[in-house]
Design a protein around this motif. Structure first.
Motif, PDB file in Angstrom:
ATOM      1  N   LYS A 161       0.729  -1.322   0.116  1.00 15.80           N
ATOM      2  CA  LYS A 161      -0.146  -0.046   0.025  1.00 15.80           C
ATOM      3  C   LYS A 161       0.899   1.316   0.024  1.00 15.80           C
ATOM      4  O   LYS A 161       0.501   2.293  -0.828  1.00 15.80           O
ATOM      5  CB  LYS A 161      -0.856   0.056   1.388  1.00 15.80           C
ATOM      6  N   GLY A 201       9.042   5.586   3.807  1.00 13.35           N
ATOM      7  CA  GLY A 201       9.396   5.375   5.088  1.00 13.35           C
ATOM      8  C   GLY A 201       8.362   5.975   5.999  1.00 13.35           C
ATOM      9  O   GLY A 201       7.305   6.538   5.670  1.00 13.35           O
ATOM     10  N   ILE A 239       2.779   4.789  15.358  1.00 10.92           N
ATOM     11  CA  ILE A 239       1.943   3.917  14.255  1.00 10.92           C
ATOM     12  C   ILE A 239       1.647   2.652  14.608  1.00 10.92           C
ATOM     13  O   ILE A 239       0.764   1.904  14.375  1.00 10.92           O
ATOM     14  CB  ILE A 239       2.783   3.462  13.064  1.00 10.92           C
ATOM     15  N   TYR A 291      -4.080   4.975  14.800  1.00  9.65           N
ATOM     16  CA  TYR A 291      -3.111   6.187  14.363  1.00  9.65           C
ATOM     17  C   TYR A 291      -2.688   5.820  12.719  1.00  9.65           C
ATOM     18  O   TYR A 291      -2.259   4.735  12.576  1.00  9.65           O
ATOM     19  CB  TYR A 291      -1.842   6.020  15.128  1.00  9.65           C
ATOM     20  N   GLY A 349      -6.799   2.936   4.336  1.00  9.16           N
ATOM     21  CA  GLY A 349      -6.590   2.089   5.728  1.00  9.16           C
ATOM     22  C   GLY A 349      -7.369   2.452   6.973  1.00  9.16           C
ATOM     23  O   GLY A 349      -8.034   3.432   6.857  1.00  9.16           O
ATOM     24  N   SER A 370      -1.645  -2.149  15.058  1.00 13.37           N
ATOM     25  CA  SER A 370      -1.691  -2.309  16.519  1.00 13.37           C
ATOM     26  C   SER A 370      -2.199  -3.913  16.765  1.00 13.37           C
ATOM     27  O   SER A 370      -1.575  -4.409  17.859  1.00 13.37           O
ATOM     28  CB  SER A 370      -2.825  -1.504  17.101  1.00 13.37           C
ATOM     29  N   PHE A 415      10.310  -3.697   9.313  1.00 13.11           N
ATOM     30  CA  PHE A 415       9.498  -4.154  10.275  1.00 13.11           C
ATOM     31  C   PHE A 415      10.094  -5.529  10.601  1.00 13.11           C
ATOM     32  O   PHE A 415      10.217  -6.303   9.711  1.00 13.11           O
ATOM     33  CB  PHE A 415       7.963  -4.232   9.752  1.00 13.11           C
TER      34      PHE A 415
HETATM   35  P1  ADP Z   1      -3.603   1.369   7.871  1.00 15.51           P
HETATM   36  O1  ADP Z   1      -2.408   0.860   7.045  1.00 15.51           O
HETATM   37  O2  ADP Z   1      -4.942   0.701   7.943  1.00 15.51           O
HETATM   38  O3  ADP Z   1      -3.577   2.711   8.037  1.00 15.51           O
HETATM   39  P2  ADP Z   1      -1.735   0.291  10.126  1.00 15.51           P
HETATM   40  O4  ADP Z   1      -1.859   0.219  11.749  1.00 15.51           O
HETATM   41  O5  ADP Z   1      -1.280  -0.964   9.115  1.00 15.51           O
HETATM   42  O6  ADP Z   1      -2.967   1.001   9.538  1.00 15.51           O
HETATM   43  O7  ADP Z   1      -0.615   1.421   9.826  1.00 15.51           O
HETATM   44  C1  ADP Z   1      -0.647   2.555  10.809  1.00 15.51           C
HETATM   45  C2  ADP Z   1       0.104   3.559   9.686  1.00 15.51           C
HETATM   46  O8  ADP Z   1       1.751   3.359   9.723  1.00 15.51           O
HETATM   47  C3  ADP Z   1      -0.217   3.611   8.389  1.00 15.51           C
HETATM   48  O9  ADP Z   1      -1.525   4.676   8.242  1.00 15.51           O
HETATM   49  C4  ADP Z   1       0.779   4.356   7.716  1.00 15.51           C
HETATM   50  O10 ADP Z   1       0.682   5.743   7.618  1.00 15.51           O
HETATM   51  C5  ADP Z   1       2.129   3.771   8.534  1.00 15.51           C
HETATM   52  N1  ADP Z   1       2.741   2.904   7.870  1.00 15.51           N
HETATM   53  C6  ADP Z   1       2.443   1.436   8.174  1.00 15.51           C
HETATM   54  N2  ADP Z   1       3.308   0.679   7.230  1.00 15.51           N
HETATM   55  C7  ADP Z   1       3.954   1.637   6.442  1.00 15.51           C
HETATM   56  C8  ADP Z   1       5.050   1.446   5.302  1.00 15.51           C
HETATM   57  N3  ADP Z   1       5.504   0.267   5.070  1.00 15.51           N
HETATM   58  N4  ADP Z   1       5.604   2.596   4.719  1.00 15.51           N
HETATM   59  C9  ADP Z   1       5.242   3.529   5.299  1.00 15.51           C
HETATM   60  N5  ADP Z   1       4.108   3.772   6.022  1.00 15.51           N
HETATM   61  C10 ADP Z   1       3.490   2.767   6.784  1.00 15.51           C
END
Ligand code: ADP
Length: 521
Positions: free
Chosen positions: A399, A428, A437, A442, A454, A460, A492
């Motif tokens: 995504k 990033g 995050i 959040y 999202g 979480s 991650f």
């Molecule tokens: P969602 O993807 O449904 O918004 P998540 O809890 O999976 O919720 O992620 C929280 C937030 O972390 C995301 O809204 C995004 O802003 C950030 N995030 C997560 N994974 C990535 C990634 N691989 N690269 C950039 N931002 C990320």
């Protein structure tokens, strides 16, 4: 919380107030009460002597047996007395005066007495200080059987009071007090002399209604202790007031924080509902549109039909993934999350998750690189939960980092466990957001700005599942590669503990790298 803070502050203030009341005032109050006891004791004895005399005189007048109504026994403490007729003319002396001086003294006393307020039945006191000492006269109005008024006045032996009665009464005082009786003319009447350091805590008051020219003085036995205590209270009082105010402020601060957090949570929840609804709507409308096209035959040939079928499959996979997330999240929120732990191989979990995502990776033209150790130790885990972890991490990489062109998935053995890694080469995550995050709902600024769909619950869930497995999840962005170079994107890592076994444990480096190949563009 507010109530507790207010109650605390209120009692704090009250306590501080009582503490800060000058100790001198407290001592005075206590001394006044002690003085009242002394006065009551003395006056009861004076009254007793006077009443006894009045009764004897009354009996004598009734019987008329003796030649003079003054010819009665004086009784304890009565020096001498006189009886006056209805016109306040002297009727007799008891005992008869032996000198002119005695007669003159009584004449002087009688001149000084104020009979105006004297009613039948009541009696009054006249206390006078002279160079020789003091004189106490008790005087009363009476009525005899034939309704004739008469008056009696008696002098009480004040030296007997000073020597005996007062000494007895003063001896009854507690050991921690020094009590004395003084008069202005001759100084000390009874008790110890006082002065010096005692003066600061010295109570002085009149000695009642009868001996009103005498004064009682009370001081603490150890005035120095009192002074120290007074100083201590002087400091303690304001300190307590400050302390209770601070506690109240802290309480209110906590309340304010709680309200702010609650507000934020409620905002996040409504965002979440909007996001989830939106996420549900998009795949559903795609499924519906392509389903209808296939159903009504409005497509260009077999290939197109297959293509539509693939879209429907992909979108329904997304839907079920989203619904799984929401359901798991709801269970978590209710505290009802339960896991089915069993020994399993993480390589299988990774492959299963990648199978689900393969189509989307292809679609986004993302190259997938995998590095899975062949000798991964078995770990205690819930298969489905760990698959959800991988799905969420890979889904996020697709995504948010599709423009990075690559996704790396790894599973490696490390001392004490296994580490799963999902790395992308996208924008990033800003350092100040890397902690947040993992909070529910959040969403980072970039996600919101770029309008990426999202719900904010994926990470979480990942964190909760990792914690429940006794492990942890971390994020690194930008990413430092093995050769020390800093690269773009985010990495991650999920650490899971594995039962201790020697085989291969020491070698993170010795693992075999098994490339599953790259996904076709
Ligand atoms: P969602 O993807 O449904 O918004 P998540 O809890 O999976 O919720 O992620 C929280 C937030 O972390 C995301 O809204 C995004 O802003 C950030 N995030 C997560 N994974 C990535 C990634 N691989 N690269 C950039 N931002 C990320």
């Amino acid at each position: 919380m507010i109530a507790a803070a207010l109650a605390l502050a209120y009692y704090g203030f009250r306590y501080a107030d009582s503490m800060s009341r000058p100790i001198k005032a407290l001592f005075e109050e206590y001394s006044r009460q002690e003085a009242e006891k002394l006065i009551a004791d003395l006056e009861a004895r004076i009254d007793e002597a006077a009443v006894a005399l009045l009764q004897r005189v009354a009996a004598e007048r009734r019987d008329m047996l003796l030649p003079s109504p003054c010819d009665v026994e004086r009784g304890v403490a009565i020096e001498s007395f006189v009886v006056l007729g209805p016109d306040k003319k002297l009727q007799c002396h008891g005992p008869a005066p032996t000198s002119k001086a005695m007669k003159a003294a009584w004449a002087a006393h009688l001149r000084n007495l104020n009979w105006d307020p004297v009613r039948v039945g009541s009696y009054h006191h006249y206390h006078e200080l002279t160079d020789q000492g003091s004189t106490l006269v008790v005087y009363a109005a009476r009525r005899d059987d034939d309704e004739q008024r008469y008056y009696v006045a008696a002098t009480i032996d004040t030296s007997l009071i000073a020597r005996n009665w007062l000494d007895e009464a003063l001896a009854k005082f507690r050991k921690n007090l020094r009590v004395s009786v003084v008069d202005d003319e001759t100084g000390l009447v009874a008790g110890p002399a006082m002065g010096g350091s005692e003066e600061r805590f010295l109570y002085e008051g009149p000695l009642g209604k009868a001996l009103y020219r005498w004064r009682v003085r009370i001081a603490p036995q150890n005035a120095e202790l009192f002074r120290v205590e007074a100083e201590r209270r002087k400091v303690l009082g304001p300190l307590l007031i400050i302390l209770s105010t601070v506690i109240m402020m802290v309480g209110l601060g906590i309340v304010w924080l709680a309200v702010r957090t609650e507000r934020r949570a409620s905002h996040m929840k409504s965002d979440f509902i909007a996001n989830v609804s939106h996420e549900l709507k998009t795949p559903l409308s795609l499924i519906r549109m392509f389903g209808e096209m296939v159903a009504t035959g409005r497509h260009k040939g077999e290939d197109a039909a297959r293509e539509y079928g693939a879209i429907i499959t992909r979108e329904s996979e997304r839907l079920s993934h989203l619904i799984d997330n929401v359901l798991d999240f709801a269970r978590l929120e209710r505290g009802k999350a339960s896991y089915d732990f069993a020994e399993g191989n993480l390589a299988d979990v990774v492959e299963r998750a990648l199978d689900v995502c393969r189509y989307r990776l292809e679609k986004e033209k993302l190259q997938l690189r995998t590095r899975i150790d062949l000798n991964l130790p078995p770990v205690r885990m819930d298969d489905n939960a760990m698959t959800l972890v991988m799905l969420n991490l890979v889904d996020n990489a697709i995504k948010y980092a599709a423009d990075g062109g690559e996704v790396e998935v790894s599973a490696a053995r490390i001392p004490g466990g296994v580490v799963l890694g999902v790395r992308d080469f996208g924008p990033g995550i800003a350092p100040d957001e890397q902690q947040r995050i993992f909070d529910r709902f959040y969403r980072a600024r970039t996600a919101r700005d770029r309008n990426v769909r999202g719900s904010g619950i994926g990470l979480s869930l990942v964190k909760h599942i990792a914690d429940a497995h006794g492990g942890r999840v971390t994020v690194e962005s930008p990413v430092r590669a093995d050769d020390g170079r800093i690269g773009p994107g985010a990495l991650f890592r999920v650490f899971l503990p594995a039962p201790v076994s020697d085989e291969g444990a020491e070698s993170g480096a010795r693992h075999d790298v098994h490339a599953l190949g790259t996904v076709a563009k």
